[in-house]
Design an enzyme around this catalytic site. Sequence first.
Site, PDB file in Angstrom:
ATOM      1  N   HIS A  23      12.945  47.861 -32.682  1.00 48.83           N
ATOM      2  CA  HIS A  23      12.145  49.197 -32.386  1.00 48.83           C
ATOM      3  C   HIS A  23      11.232  49.252 -33.191  1.00 48.83           C
ATOM      4  O   HIS A  23      10.009  49.431 -32.958  1.00 48.83           O
ATOM      5  CB  HIS A  23      12.989  50.407 -32.276  1.00 48.83           C
ATOM      6  CG  HIS A  23      14.118  50.379 -31.456  1.00 48.83           C
ATOM      7  ND1 HIS A  23      14.154  51.400 -30.375  1.00 48.83           N
ATOM      8  CD2 HIS A  23      15.396  49.863 -31.230  1.00 48.83           C
ATOM      9  CE1 HIS A  23      15.130  51.028 -29.385  1.00 48.83           C
ATOM     10  NE2 HIS A  23      15.983  50.039 -30.158  1.00 48.83           N
ATOM     11  N   ASP A 131      10.114  57.116 -29.810  1.00 48.01           N
ATOM     12  CA  ASP A 131      11.107  56.203 -29.393  1.00 48.01           C
ATOM     13  C   ASP A 131      11.819  56.912 -28.511  1.00 48.01           C
ATOM     14  O   ASP A 131      12.149  58.176 -28.662  1.00 48.01           O
ATOM     15  CB  ASP A 131      12.240  55.469 -30.464  1.00 48.01           C
ATOM     16  CG  ASP A 131      12.810  54.501 -29.852  1.00 48.01           C
ATOM     17  OD1 ASP A 131      13.910  54.619 -29.434  1.00 48.01           O
ATOM     18  OD2 ASP A 131      12.764  53.177 -30.181  1.00 48.01           O
TER      19      ASP A 131
END
Length: 487
Positions: A23, A131
């Site tokens: 990520h 995110d």
Amino acid sequence: MDVDATENPKLHVLFFPFMGHGHMIPMVDMAKLFAMRGVKTTIVTTPLNVPFISTTIERSKNSGFDIHIKVLNFPCVEAGLPEGCENLDSIPSSQGVNLDMIAKFFKAADMFEQPFEQLIQECKPDCLLVDMFFTWASDIANKYDIPRLMFNGCSFLSLCISDSVNLYEPQKKVKSGSEPFVFPNVPGDIKLTRDQMAVIFTQNEENELTRSVKKWREAELKSYGFIVNSFYELEAAYVDHYRNVIGRKAWHVGPVSLCNRAIEDKLDRGKKPSVDEQKCLSWLDSKQPKSVVFICFGTAVDFNAAQLTEIAFAIEATGQHFIWVVKKEKSNNEEDWLPEGFEERTEGKGLMIRGWAPQVLILDHEAVGAFMTHCGWNSTLECVSAGLPMVTWPVFAEQFYNEKLVTDVLKIGVGVGTKKWKEVVGDFVKRDAIEKAVKEIMVGEKAEEMRSRAKALGEMAKRAVEEGGSSFRDLNDLIQQLSSRRR
């Protein structure tokens, strides 16, 4: 040359990646892309994750870009985690996945809400790029009337399939886990089985996992839109479907890895490489073009000893040159899973890297002819960008969706035949199937055809991020929208 796409260079975008390398790496690349267009960018992370991004950020700052790091303390101990457990990679595990620790890690992530809100009050950003796992961020964004862009590290195909699963639940309408079904309202008649889907989508009763999925979905609907690490030419049907049929806002800005042009930039993505880059490059320089198979399964996949043994026997049997990245370190200078005499027999033919490898640097080398991958989206897109075909070995997450894109839609890959979604440890694959897939991708009847298609896609990827390209234009459009919204 990069241009300033904003009329007001003070536009400020705050990035908050989830604390896992898969990520963090693409979001740091995104922050660099925004900064290259004259936008002020700030990346939020935790103390022990700073070293993974500080070198690349400092280099960007030295190049004149307005890019910064803000640090929030990670409440690992308060959530029941060991001190210093600030990255998914650092979760202790004796064998396979530690679901209890992962649950605690997500609990700790939920505890960021209040300090993150305080940071918003201090920084006063114009946009949040956060995110998907930080579901509370949409409420904070709405509270302060700041657009929140979501990032989940997936493809447009995955976004389309997720919408189909949420609306129609086709996986619950088949009689067995091995029966193929088509995802309704998704272009291309993509077929999968229930066994190849995450357990969160196959359970009927409500539990912590299903509640998490519901939270992600609600946060998605509240957000300003999705930012996607992809490019239009790669999955045009799914970009159009997501935007025009499903009706959601989304911008493709990838492949973001292509913003790393210098060797130093490619080396500094994520952890420090476990191999000397000169040794690695010299070894590759000694090989013929397109003769090496690169084998790497990302940061989260953790094959057991028996599976690693099968890979070793298979790759030796192919007779191909290879670079193989393994997570397991030697204990007492021995590896009980490695066939006796393997490294001696493959000396000169193979290079083993134990730990972290500079993946983009290796994929971009002309000696590499194919990539054996778990089909994580970062790896898939980095391979596409390098213009290479793939041996596909999906394990969990949305990796089976990505395999379908590679093998069925783009036709640049050969699967090893995994049948079941198994978190981290994967579905066991025998050596014969691995050997067959590698030979097919390297020297099979359709190898040249796949290589030609992959090369064309790699050229399209590079054009997409250049001035005037599809991703270049989409990022410009997004920055202009955000700038207009401020006035």
